[in-house]
Design an enzyme around this catalytic site. Structure first.
Site, PDB file in Angstrom:
ATOM      1  N   GLU A 231     -10.283  -6.195   4.650  1.00 35.67           N
ATOM      2  CA  GLU A 231      -9.111  -6.744   4.808  1.00 35.67           C
ATOM      3  C   GLU A 231      -9.476  -8.229   5.633  1.00 35.67           C
ATOM      4  O   GLU A 231      -9.927  -8.223   6.549  1.00 35.67           O
ATOM      5  CB  GLU A 231      -7.699  -5.967   4.775  1.00 35.67           C
ATOM      6  CG  GLU A 231      -6.597  -7.345   4.446  1.00 35.67           C
ATOM      7  CD  GLU A 231      -5.360  -5.958   4.946  1.00 35.67           C
ATOM      8  OE1 GLU A 231      -5.293  -4.727   4.975  1.00 35.67           O
ATOM      9  OE2 GLU A 231      -4.633  -6.416   5.564  1.00 35.67           O
TER      10      GLU A 231
ATOM     11  N   ARG B 241       9.910   0.416   8.412  1.00 32.24           N
ATOM     12  CA  ARG B 241       9.918  -1.157   8.790  1.00 32.24           C
ATOM     13  C   ARG B 241      10.739  -1.464   7.599  1.00 32.24           C
ATOM     14  O   ARG B 241      11.624  -2.333   8.073  1.00 32.24           O
ATOM     15  CB  ARG B 241       8.456  -1.270   8.553  1.00 32.24           C
ATOM     16  CG  ARG B 241       8.169  -3.052   8.002  1.00 32.24           C
ATOM     17  CD  ARG B 241       6.688  -3.848   7.332  1.00 32.24           C
ATOM     18  NE  ARG B 241       5.793  -2.768   6.555  1.00 32.24           N
ATOM     19  CZ  ARG B 241       4.748  -3.266   6.715  1.00 32.24           C
ATOM     20  NH1 ARG B 241       4.416  -4.132   7.131  1.00 32.24           N
ATOM     21  NH2 ARG B 241       4.133  -2.523   5.505  1.00 32.24           N
TER      22      ARG B 241
ATOM     23  N   TYR C  37       5.787  -3.653  -4.621  1.00 38.95           N
ATOM     24  CA  TYR C  37       5.072  -2.510  -5.730  1.00 38.95           C
ATOM     25  C   TYR C  37       5.636  -1.593  -5.798  1.00 38.95           C
ATOM     26  O   TYR C  37       6.786  -0.866  -5.530  1.00 38.95           O
ATOM     27  CB  TYR C  37       4.550  -1.749  -3.986  1.00 38.95           C
ATOM     28  CG  TYR C  37       3.336  -2.751  -3.798  1.00 38.95           C
ATOM     29  CD1 TYR C  37       2.112  -3.741  -4.489  1.00 38.95           C
ATOM     30  CD2 TYR C  37       2.463  -1.951  -2.516  1.00 38.95           C
ATOM     31  CE1 TYR C  37       1.369  -4.305  -4.226  1.00 38.95           C
ATOM     32  CE2 TYR C  37       0.934  -3.055  -2.093  1.00 38.95           C
ATOM     33  CZ  TYR C  37       1.401  -4.363  -2.925  1.00 38.95           C
ATOM     34  OH  TYR C  37       0.042  -5.309  -2.388  1.00 38.95           O
TER      35      TYR C  37
ATOM     36  N   TYR D  52       0.541   5.526   5.932  1.00 34.51           N
ATOM     37  CA  TYR D  52       1.116   4.379   5.600  1.00 34.51           C
ATOM     38  C   TYR D  52       2.519   4.551   5.692  1.00 34.51           C
ATOM     39  O   TYR D  52       3.595   3.539   5.107  1.00 34.51           O
ATOM     40  CB  TYR D  52       0.228   4.521   5.441  1.00 34.51           C
ATOM     41  CG  TYR D  52       0.545   2.528   4.857  1.00 34.51           C
ATOM     42  CD1 TYR D  52       0.307   1.466   5.897  1.00 34.51           C
ATOM     43  CD2 TYR D  52       0.124   2.329   3.364  1.00 34.51           C
ATOM     44  CE1 TYR D  52       0.769   0.316   5.020  1.00 34.51           C
ATOM     45  CE2 TYR D  52       0.267   0.834   2.958  1.00 34.51           C
ATOM     46  CZ  TYR D  52       1.121  -0.140   3.702  1.00 34.51           C
ATOM     47  OH  TYR D  52       1.258  -1.505   3.467  1.00 34.51           O
TER      48      TYR D  52
ATOM     49  N   ARG E  53       3.141 -12.943   1.199  1.00 34.54           N
ATOM     50  CA  ARG E  53       1.754 -13.050   1.639  1.00 34.54           C
ATOM     51  C   ARG E  53       1.278 -13.561   2.157  1.00 34.54           C
ATOM     52  O   ARG E  53      -0.236 -14.230   2.462  1.00 34.54           O
ATOM     53  CB  ARG E  53       0.653 -13.592  -0.750  1.00 34.54           C
ATOM     54  CG  ARG E  53       1.161 -12.273  -1.473  1.00 34.54           C
ATOM     55  CD  ARG E  53       0.516 -10.879  -1.557  1.00 34.54           C
ATOM     56  NE  ARG E  53       0.245  -9.843  -2.066  1.00 34.54           N
ATOM     57  CZ  ARG E  53       0.092  -9.060  -1.830  1.00 34.54           C
ATOM     58  NH1 ARG E  53      -0.563  -8.401  -0.684  1.00 34.54           N
ATOM     59  NH2 ARG E  53       0.321  -7.914  -2.335  1.00 34.54           N
TER      60      ARG E  53
END
Ligand code: 3EB
Length: 312
Positions: A303, A141, A193, A134, A206
């Site tokens: 999720e 990305r 983060y 991940y 978000r």
């Protein structure tokens, strides 16, 4: 635009439509199929709770095509584009290839503003070169989005879920004009983060708010039991659901939609097959798809993503 769920065994019913932007199939054992009539089709390696089902995204009159391994359809307002890239090793390189090609086609077709992206790939907690896959994906990305962000592009809302088989699959919705990024005041923005979650952050917002067909549309990212940047209630499905809905309510409140908003569709990803308790209002009642998948942090078991609309 409309999003609806359709039994996979009755896919032929939508093959002749000219308004289909894209079709996602869940629980279907035909990973090779690439088109549903003229519309891009993607078999996602996540099993639904229940029989095989398709998620159909429709718009106006759609023109479709394929280039640089990307299948796409657009209607003058929305572009749907999808790609699959081999992800057996080197998920970082696969992420770069997927995003670079999707961005290139989106820009060439005149839909250079990313609104919403979904990404699924196998072995999300596996380790490659001493880094969790991940986190490798996030680095790829990030690299691929660098130029898009440098010229003022806005990060899309997103979902990223681990599968148990298949390729990296990325599909997205883009528009000709930018959306408005919405963050959650109770959560650190994902793109900020700290590095404890990996050398490069996950590049998503978000939620993304756009006006279409005289209404507000809020595309809410996959949302989990994260407060600040830390996971809550490790492994506890009930407690994580409560935190997740608190986050979803706050994202909607931050989007300034007034009181008269409704949920158009939701997708719930659950680790394992555990039965779900009833959804709270107003989230209950909208078409919901429950999918078994791996949330990107191993302590997270649920999720939830959603599309919300409201009058302008
Ligand atoms: C989170 O809030 C939970 O990497 O694209 C949710 C939605 C999550 C999208 C992504 C990750 C992504 O960090 C995980």
């Amino acid at each position: 635009m409309r999003i609806f769920h359709h039994p996979a065994e009755r896919l032929t019913e939508i093959e002749n439509r000219s308004d289909v932007l894209g079709v996602l199939a869940y629980g279907v054992a035909d990973p090779v199929r690439a088109w549903c009539g003229q519309a891009p089709y993607l078999g996602v390696a996540l099993n639904p709770h229940g029989p095989p089902v398709c998620e159909v995204i429709t718009g106006g009159v759609v023109r479709s095509g394929a280039r640089h391994d990307v299948r796409y359809g657009h209607d003058g307002e929305w572009l749907f584009a999808a790609i699959t890239v081999d992800a057996a090793g080197m998920i970082e390189a696969a992420a770069v290839a997927a995003y670079e090609r999707l961005l290139r086609v989106a820009e060439e077709e005149g839909y250079g503003c990313l609104i919403r992206a979904w990404q699924y790939f196998p072995d999300i907690h596996g380790v490659e070169d001493d880094l969790e896959r991940y986190r490798q994906f996030n680095r790829g990305r990030h690299y691929a989005l660098e130029r898009y962000l440098a010229r003022g592009g806005i990060r899309p809302a997103a979902t990223c879920i681990g599968t148990h088989t298949g390729d990296l699959m990325v599909y997205l919705l883009a528009r000709r004009t930018p959306g408005m990024a919405i963050e959650n005041p109770r959560q650190v923005s994902a793109y900020r983060y700290p590095q404890t979650y990996g050398p490069r952050p996950p590049d998503f917002v978000r939620a993304m708010k756009v006006v279409s067909e005289g209404r507000h549309w809020l595309w809410i990212s996959g949302t989990a039991a994260i407060v600040g940047h830390e996971s809550r209630a490790a492994g506890d499905l009930e407690a994580q659901m409560t935190e997740t809905f608190a986050n979803l309510d706050l994202v909607v409140a931050s989007a300034d939609l007034g009181e008269d908003w409704r949920v158009a569709a939701t997708k719930i990803y659950v680790r394992g097959a555990g039965p779900l308790s009833a959804l709270p209002r107003p989230w209950a009642g909208a078409p919901v798809l429950v999918l078994a998948g791996d949330i990107c942090r191993s302590e997270l078991v649920i999720e939830i993503e959603a599309v919300v609309t409201a009058g302008v």
